[in-house]
Design an enzyme around this catalytic site. Structure first.
Site, PDB file in Angstrom:
ATOM      1  N   GLY A 188      71.756   2.266  55.131  1.00  0.00           N
ATOM      2  CA  GLY A 188      72.245   3.642  55.096  1.00  0.00           C
ATOM      3  C   GLY A 188      72.938   3.994  56.397  1.00  0.00           C
ATOM      4  O   GLY A 188      72.396   3.787  57.489  1.00  0.00           O
ATOM      5  N   GLY A 229      74.187   7.160  57.164  1.00  0.00           N
ATOM      6  CA  GLY A 229      74.261   8.601  57.375  1.00  0.00           C
ATOM      7  C   GLY A 229      73.633   8.947  58.713  1.00  0.00           C
ATOM      8  O   GLY A 229      73.494   8.084  59.590  1.00  0.00           O
ATOM      9  N   GLY A 230      73.236  10.199  58.867  1.00  0.00           N
ATOM     10  CA  GLY A 230      72.690  10.649  60.135  1.00  0.00           C
ATOM     11  C   GLY A 230      71.448   9.882  60.557  1.00  0.00           C
ATOM     12  O   GLY A 230      71.351   9.413  61.700  1.00  0.00           O
ATOM     13  N   PHE A 256      68.730  31.695  60.392  1.00  0.00           N
ATOM     14  CA  PHE A 256      68.633  30.990  59.116  1.00  0.00           C
ATOM     15  C   PHE A 256      67.362  31.449  58.417  1.00  0.00           C
ATOM     16  O   PHE A 256      66.512  32.109  59.029  1.00  0.00           O
ATOM     17  CB  PHE A 256      68.570  29.477  59.379  1.00  0.00           C
ATOM     18  CG  PHE A 256      69.752  28.716  58.850  1.00  0.00           C
ATOM     19  CD1 PHE A 256      71.045  29.077  59.183  1.00  0.00           C
ATOM     20  CD2 PHE A 256      69.583  27.614  58.008  1.00  0.00           C
ATOM     21  CE1 PHE A 256      72.133  28.363  58.704  1.00  0.00           C
ATOM     22  CE2 PHE A 256      70.665  26.893  57.524  1.00  0.00           C
ATOM     23  CZ  PHE A 256      71.937  27.258  57.868  1.00  0.00           C
ATOM     24  N   ASP A 273      69.138   5.042  46.526  1.00  0.00           N
ATOM     25  CA  ASP A 273      69.038   3.585  46.391  1.00  0.00           C
ATOM     26  C   ASP A 273      67.805   3.004  47.093  1.00  0.00           C
ATOM     27  O   ASP A 273      67.130   2.130  46.545  1.00  0.00           O
ATOM     28  CB  ASP A 273      70.314   2.929  46.929  1.00  0.00           C
ATOM     29  CG  ASP A 273      71.543   3.380  46.144  1.00  0.00           C
ATOM     30  OD1 ASP A 273      71.428   3.544  44.915  1.00  0.00           O
ATOM     31  OD2 ASP A 273      72.602   3.592  46.761  1.00  0.00           O
ATOM     32  N   GLN A 282      64.313  20.723  46.252  1.00  0.00           N
ATOM     33  CA  GLN A 282      64.801  22.035  46.664  1.00  0.00           C
ATOM     34  C   GLN A 282      66.052  22.419  45.878  1.00  0.00           C
ATOM     35  O   GLN A 282      66.996  21.631  45.797  1.00  0.00           O
ATOM     36  CB  GLN A 282      65.133  22.024  48.154  1.00  0.00           C
ATOM     37  CG  GLN A 282      65.715  23.334  48.641  1.00  0.00           C
ATOM     38  CD  GLN A 282      65.657  23.448  50.152  1.00  0.00           C
ATOM     39  OE1 GLN A 282      66.513  22.928  50.854  1.00  0.00           O
ATOM     40  NE2 GLN A 282      64.627  24.105  50.655  1.00  0.00           N
ATOM     41  N   HIS A 312      68.997  24.895  46.154  1.00  0.00           N
ATOM     42  CA  HIS A 312      69.622  25.755  47.160  1.00  0.00           C
ATOM     43  C   HIS A 312      70.141  27.007  46.469  1.00  0.00           C
ATOM     44  O   HIS A 312      70.783  26.911  45.428  1.00  0.00           O
ATOM     45  CB  HIS A 312      70.770  25.016  47.844  1.00  0.00           C
ATOM     46  CG  HIS A 312      71.234  25.674  49.111  1.00  0.00           C
ATOM     47  ND1 HIS A 312      71.874  26.897  49.118  1.00  0.00           N
ATOM     48  CD2 HIS A 312      71.128  25.298  50.406  1.00  0.00           C
ATOM     49  CE1 HIS A 312      72.145  27.235  50.374  1.00  0.00           C
ATOM     50  NE2 HIS A 312      71.707  26.281  51.177  1.00  0.00           N
ATOM     51  N   LEU A 353      78.156  23.328  47.764  1.00  0.00           N
ATOM     52  CA  LEU A 353      77.297  24.176  48.577  1.00  0.00           C
ATOM     53  C   LEU A 353      78.085  25.200  49.392  1.00  0.00           C
ATOM     54  O   LEU A 353      79.141  24.891  49.940  1.00  0.00           O
ATOM     55  CB  LEU A 353      76.507  23.288  49.545  1.00  0.00           C
ATOM     56  CG  LEU A 353      75.657  23.984  50.616  1.00  0.00           C
ATOM     57  CD1 LEU A 353      74.407  24.591  50.000  1.00  0.00           C
ATOM     58  CD2 LEU A 353      75.278  23.005  51.711  1.00  0.00           C
ATOM     59  N   GLU A 370      73.582  28.550  53.864  1.00  0.00           N
ATOM     60  CA  GLU A 370      72.670  29.649  54.121  1.00  0.00           C
ATOM     61  C   GLU A 370      73.146  30.455  55.338  1.00  0.00           C
ATOM     62  O   GLU A 370      72.810  31.632  55.494  1.00  0.00           O
ATOM     63  CB  GLU A 370      71.295  29.039  54.416  1.00  0.00           C
ATOM     64  CG  GLU A 370      70.167  30.005  54.558  1.00  0.00           C
ATOM     65  CD  GLU A 370      68.834  29.251  54.541  1.00  0.00           C
ATOM     66  OE1 GLU A 370      68.585  28.514  53.563  1.00  0.00           O
ATOM     67  OE2 GLU A 370      68.072  29.375  55.502  1.00  0.00           O
ATOM     68  N   ARG A 377      64.029  29.227  50.925  1.00  0.00           N
ATOM     69  CA  ARG A 377      64.992  28.908  49.867  1.00  0.00           C
ATOM     70  C   ARG A 377      64.368  28.932  48.485  1.00  0.00           C
ATOM     71  O   ARG A 377      64.996  29.348  47.511  1.00  0.00           O
ATOM     72  CB  ARG A 377      65.596  27.527  50.131  1.00  0.00           C
ATOM     73  CG  ARG A 377      66.604  27.552  51.253  1.00  0.00           C
ATOM     74  CD  ARG A 377      67.188  26.187  51.511  1.00  0.00           C
ATOM     75  NE  ARG A 377      68.184  26.298  52.573  1.00  0.00           N
ATOM     76  CZ  ARG A 377      68.806  25.255  53.121  1.00  0.00           C
ATOM     77  NH1 ARG A 377      68.534  24.035  52.717  1.00  0.00           N
ATOM     78  NH2 ARG A 377      69.705  25.439  54.054  1.00  0.00           N
ATOM     79  N   HIS A 393      69.472  20.456  45.625  1.00  0.00           N
ATOM     80  CA  HIS A 393      70.043  20.264  46.953  1.00  0.00           C
ATOM     81  C   HIS A 393      69.346  19.203  47.787  1.00  0.00           C
ATOM     82  O   HIS A 393      69.998  18.445  48.500  1.00  0.00           O
ATOM     83  CB  HIS A 393      69.980  21.606  47.693  1.00  0.00           C
ATOM     84  CG  HIS A 393      70.583  21.605  49.059  1.00  0.00           C
ATOM     85  ND1 HIS A 393      71.892  21.233  49.284  1.00  0.00           N
ATOM     86  CD2 HIS A 393      70.075  21.924  50.278  1.00  0.00           C
ATOM     87  CE1 HIS A 393      72.156  21.345  50.582  1.00  0.00           C
ATOM     88  NE2 HIS A 393      71.074  21.739  51.210  1.00  0.00           N
ATOM     89  N   GLU A 408      66.102  11.792  54.707  1.00  0.00           N
ATOM     90  CA  GLU A 408      65.731  12.353  53.404  1.00  0.00           C
ATOM     91  C   GLU A 408      64.986  11.343  52.533  1.00  0.00           C
ATOM     92  O   GLU A 408      64.174  11.725  51.695  1.00  0.00           O
ATOM     93  CB  GLU A 408      66.988  12.871  52.671  1.00  0.00           C
ATOM     94  CG  GLU A 408      66.660  13.707  51.440  1.00  0.00           C
ATOM     95  CD  GLU A 408      67.878  14.401  50.830  1.00  0.00           C
ATOM     96  OE1 GLU A 408      68.912  14.504  51.525  1.00  0.00           O
ATOM     97  OE2 GLU A 408      67.780  14.834  49.672  1.00  0.00           O
ATOM     98  N   ARG A 420      61.716  22.778  52.203  1.00  0.00           N
ATOM     99  CA  ARG A 420      62.335  22.567  53.505  1.00  0.00           C
ATOM    100  C   ARG A 420      63.025  23.839  53.978  1.00  0.00           C
ATOM    101  O   ARG A 420      63.646  24.543  53.194  1.00  0.00           O
ATOM    102  CB  ARG A 420      63.372  21.435  53.408  1.00  0.00           C
ATOM    103  CG  ARG A 420      64.159  21.238  54.692  1.00  0.00           C
ATOM    104  CD  ARG A 420      65.035  20.008  54.626  1.00  0.00           C
ATOM    105  NE  ARG A 420      66.200  20.132  53.765  1.00  0.00           N
ATOM    106  CZ  ARG A 420      67.286  20.850  54.055  1.00  0.00           C
ATOM    107  NH1 ARG A 420      67.356  21.541  55.175  1.00  0.00           N
ATOM    108  NH2 ARG A 420      68.315  20.869  53.223  1.00  0.00           N
ATOM    109  N   SER A 429      66.764  19.663  58.090  1.00  0.00           N
ATOM    110  CA  SER A 429      67.048  18.287  57.654  1.00  0.00           C
ATOM    111  C   SER A 429      67.811  17.538  58.736  1.00  0.00           C
ATOM    112  O   SER A 429      67.533  16.367  59.006  1.00  0.00           O
ATOM    113  CB  SER A 429      67.829  18.274  56.340  1.00  0.00           C
ATOM    114  OG  SER A 429      69.054  18.938  56.490  1.00  0.00           O
TER     115      SER A 429
END
Lengths: 235, 590
Positions: free
Chosen positions: B15, B17-18, B121, B224, B243, B245, B255, B258, B289, B356, B390, B401, B406
């Site tokens: 992965g 991502g972040g 938020f 995956d 969740q 959203h 999206l 928020e 949320r 979400h 995640e 959450r 996140s």
């Protein structure tokens, strides 16, 4: 509606060809080109294209839509219109095709890497963030939003001719993003790296990049700033 | 398989991502031989779509802000099944992780003092809920995820991380001791299948929002890594917690942050009423949320929805003025014009609760080590397997959450997993190699797909799966309908095992990838259904019409779904933070 698709599977096809496909689209809704591609793929799973966010922020699905580069996921069918009664979809021009609408982006990414697309600051980092005024930060607006979709660079004839030597609009926009960042201290090193006849000066200012950028960014203006900095540097 | 090429690393991260890139950066910088395997070019990962920001007590908006207040909010937001030791760790080390991002170059918006801009938020408070609304979400306009993902990719380029871009991980390889010793992966461009061997495998594959029909998630969010874990026989935790959203653009699912409500926007029904004042008198539109999403559905069910079908509500922003909207929420204005054909400067945006985020995932400890339970119910580490972001359930989000948590989760625990692996490798550990047979087991899905001669269309089965999840496992749930959903999912399971891969070519064959992704969607959908039916209470995002109350006596617990027996067990929630008193469960109101 009638769609004309660029098809090429290196294992099967001797040469690329255009395939006309008739497809029924949902009524009363102006879907995006990507939605149409998903419908086409449900019928023919062998059709290859890249996609991810489907909202214009990840930069996966840049392609040539009726002759103009754009993102399939935020170009609606009404916006795309028809060309000779068809919607014509081709891969982004100027780079090798891997399969169908998927191009080999190696050269594009190499130019991005060449400009050292990361913050350089040799001073020890403070215990908190590096301070930056709102005015200093504002200089990054219109630069940091680039999504690396390659719509601009592959719309640029100078990049077509010299993809190995001309950094191209996307890479140069990012080069300026770091030159403009008050937290970065490597201006002279960055400018020295760009100071040759090809990296920046192959830009002829025809602004194809500006007219296709799906994020509304202006690489030509950023290139102008770099030119000025290079000229000032040499005097 | 002797003709299978093997690539060798000390650690692999699945992965880009972040979470994956933060872990990869940590590992690369500490000299561990690491590869980051990612099915899309890293900046195409779904982190890019995060908008509003990263919540963290850096004390910019409020010099007296305290990470303990953030911890309190997060525990309350989780409806008390977030692990307090993990939440404590995240909130306490968070500021350091955020400053690192700034040093990496993330272009945060700024205050007049030159510090990072923070916006209010949902679910945020000062002084443990007693001091009113806090502003704790660090933002780069409304493109924080994009800015964060690009900064992390840039940091990795600087650090020299090895990326296997557009490679797809198929299944984990386990040795005879049930330890994970790498994965089978396909190079998408060439179609070559290889065994990527590693002492540590980090799952950072994100969520699986694509199990639902209506989702804010990218098309690539097919879970995956979690699918792989389930197939390998490892459990998942709190997977029933999804969740929704509050503000997905009606019809499109895209999206809107928020942060819109944080900046002063609010929701209205068909009567023009600001209805959140009725449901959450104090926090109003900035309640949790889950609370806001349920209130919206109740408005719609009560006939007060908007539009010709009365199937959505409106998010009002025009009163904020063009200047504020263009400065603070430029991306939202763009998305709203493209997908709702509405300019927020002039008219309200049609919105509806949309799937979400997956609060559940692979259970881990703070160091990212994946856990299972032994026969006595004790935590046991799965050798060689890590998870973060995640895909993991560490668990900092519990049953719901909070917005902005996140992004903090993925940098804090991506980093923590990297630190843990680095130390384990330095201490040295020995694992036995996988045998030929172990590798064949991990190849079995591919072997089946590559020899199909007929069967179901992947797109058809996927569509049916998504509509079942939407219909039977959405915002409100009910025992009888969930049981019906489960029976329908059993039929889907049969069809998933019988999908057809007509085109068997090698080069950039996305049909093969989509068929493999469908298996993962199914694994997670099924686990969700079983766990949701089992949890007989309402807590956080899990709201049941037949069990409307929270049941702390029986369910102040994590659910743990075991794929081999398709059964659900319980695991204790951690109430032992190291430096503060635990926050005991209270009635959760906003």
């Amino acid at each position: 509606m009638l769609v004309s698709l660029y098809r090429y599977n290196p294992e099967v096809d001797q040469a690329p060809y255009m395939q006309d496909v008739e497809i029924k689209i949902p009524e009363g809704k102006d879907i995006m080109v990507l939605d149409l591609l998903e419908l086409l793929k449900a019928k023919d799973p062998s059709l290859a294209f890249r996609r991810s966010c489907r909202e214009g922020v990840c930069g996966s699905d840049g392609m040539n839509i009726n002759g103009k580069n754009g993102l399939a996921c935020i170009t609606s069918l009404s916006e795309a219109g028809l060309k000779g009664g068809k919607l014509v979809l081709r891969p982004l021009p100027g780079l090798p095709v891997v399969r169908d609408l998927v191009i080999d982006m190696t050269m594009f990414y190499k130019q991005y890497e060449k400009i050292k697309p990361f913050l350089i600051n040799d001073m020890p980092a403070p215990a908190i963030e590096r301070l930056q005024s709102p005015e200093e930060r504002e200089k990054l607006d219109g630069l940091y939003e680039c999504i690396l979709c390659a719509c601009c660079s592959t719309a640029c004839p100078s990049f077509w001719w010299n993809p190995d030597k001309f950094v191209g609009p996307s890479g140069l926009l990012q080069a300026y993003r770091f030159l403009a960042d008050s937290r970065d201290t490597a201006d002279s090193e960055r400018l020295a790296d760009l100071d040759d006849p090809f990296s920046v000066f192959r830009c002829r200012g025809i602004m194809n990049c500006v007219s296709v950028c799906p994020k509304g960014l202006n690489p030509t203006r950023a290139i102008g700033h770099i030119r000025n900095m290079l000229l000032q540097r040499s005097t | 398989m002797s003709n299978l090429r093997t690539l060798n690393y000390d650690a692999i991260v699945i992965g880009g991502g972040g979470a994956g890139m933060r872990a990869a950066l940590q590992l690369t910088e500490s000299g561990v031989k690491t590869a980051c395997i990612t099915k899309v070019f890293p900046t195409r990962s779904h982190t890019v779509s995060a908008q509003g920001g990263i919540t963290c007590a850096i004390a910019s908006a409020d010099p007296n802000d305290d990470w303990r207040w953030h911890m309190y909010d997060t525990v309350k937001g989780s409806d008390y099944i977030g692990d307090q030791d993990a939440i404590e760790y995240m909130c306490q080390v968070g500021p350091q992780a955020v400053y690192e991002l700034d040093h990496m170059g993330l272009p945060f918006s700024r205050t007049e003092a030159g510090r990072i801009y923070q916006r209010p938020f949902g679910g945020q408070s000062k002084d443990f809920g007693k001091g009113g609304q806090a502003a704790r979400t660090c933002a780069a306009a409304d493109r924080t995820g994009h800015a964060l993902l690009h900064a992390l990719y840039q940091g990795n380029l600087k650090g020299g991380t090895t990326f296997l871009n557009e490679w797809y991980a198929v299944d984990m390889v386990k040795n005879k001791d049930n330890a994970v010793v790498g994965v089978i992966a396909i190079c998408i461009e060439t179609g070559e299948t290889v065994y990527v061997r590693a002492k540590a495998t980090v799952i950072a594959t994100g969520g699986a929002g694509r199990i639902f029909q209506s989702t804010t998630n990218a098309l690539i969010n097919t879970g995956d890594g979690v699918g792989m874990a389930l197939r390998a026989g490892f459990p998942v935790q709190d997977i029933e917690m999804w969740q929704f959203h509050p503000t997905g653009i009606a019809g499109a699912g895209v999206l809107v942050t928020e942060g819109c409500r944080g900046e002063g926007g609010y929701l209205i029904n068909n009567d023009g009423e600001r209805f959140m004042e009725r449901y959450a008198p104090n926090a109003k539109d900035l309640a949790g949320r889950d609370v806001v999403a349920r209130s919206m559905v109740l408005e719609i069910l009560g006939g007060r929805g908007c539009g010709p079908k009365k199937d959505h509500v409106l998010l009002k922003l025009d009163h904020l003025g063009e200047e504020t909207l263009m400065a603070k929420l430029p991306g939202i204005c763009e998305l709203s014009k493209t997908f709702a054909h509405v300019d927020p400067v002039k008219a309200p945006v049609p919105v509806v609760p949309t799937c979400h985020y997956m609060m559940g995932g692979i259970p881990t400890n703070i160091g990212g080590q994946a856990l299972t339970l032994d026969t006595d119910g004790n935590d046991t580490v799965i050798d060689g397997l890590y998870a973060c972001g995640e895909a993991a359930c560490v668990s900092v989000h519990g049953a719901n959450r909070l917005g902005g948590n996140s992004l903090l989760d993925l940098v804090v625990f991506g980093r923590a997993a990297g630190l843990h692996i680095e130390k384990s490798l330095r201490d040295g550990f020995k694992v036995d190699d996988a045998t030929e047979e172990d590798i064949q087991t991990a190849l079995s899905r591919l072997t089946r797909l590559n020899s199909t001669t007929g069967g179901e269309s992947v797109a058809d089965v996927r569509d049916d799966l998504q509509s079942i999840m939407q219909l039977y496992f959405g915002v409100f749930r009910e025992g009888e309908s969930m049981q019906k959903g489960l029976r329908l999912l059993d039929e889907i399971g049969e069809r998933v095992r019988n999908t057809n891969l007509e085109d068997k070519s090698s080069a950039f064959n996305t049909a093969r990838i989509e068929a493999l992704e469908l298996d993962n969607l199914f694994e997670i959908a099924y686990a969700t259904a079983v766990a949701a039916e089992e949890r007989k209470e309402s807590r956080g995002a899990h709201a049941r019409n037949d069990f409307t109350e929270r049941d702390d006596e029986n369910w102040l617990k994590h659910s743990v779904y075991f794929p081999l027996t398709k059964s659900v067990g319980k695991r204790d929630v951690n109430f032992s933070p190291k430096t503060v008193e635990a926050f005991p469960p209270k009635v959760r109101s906003y």
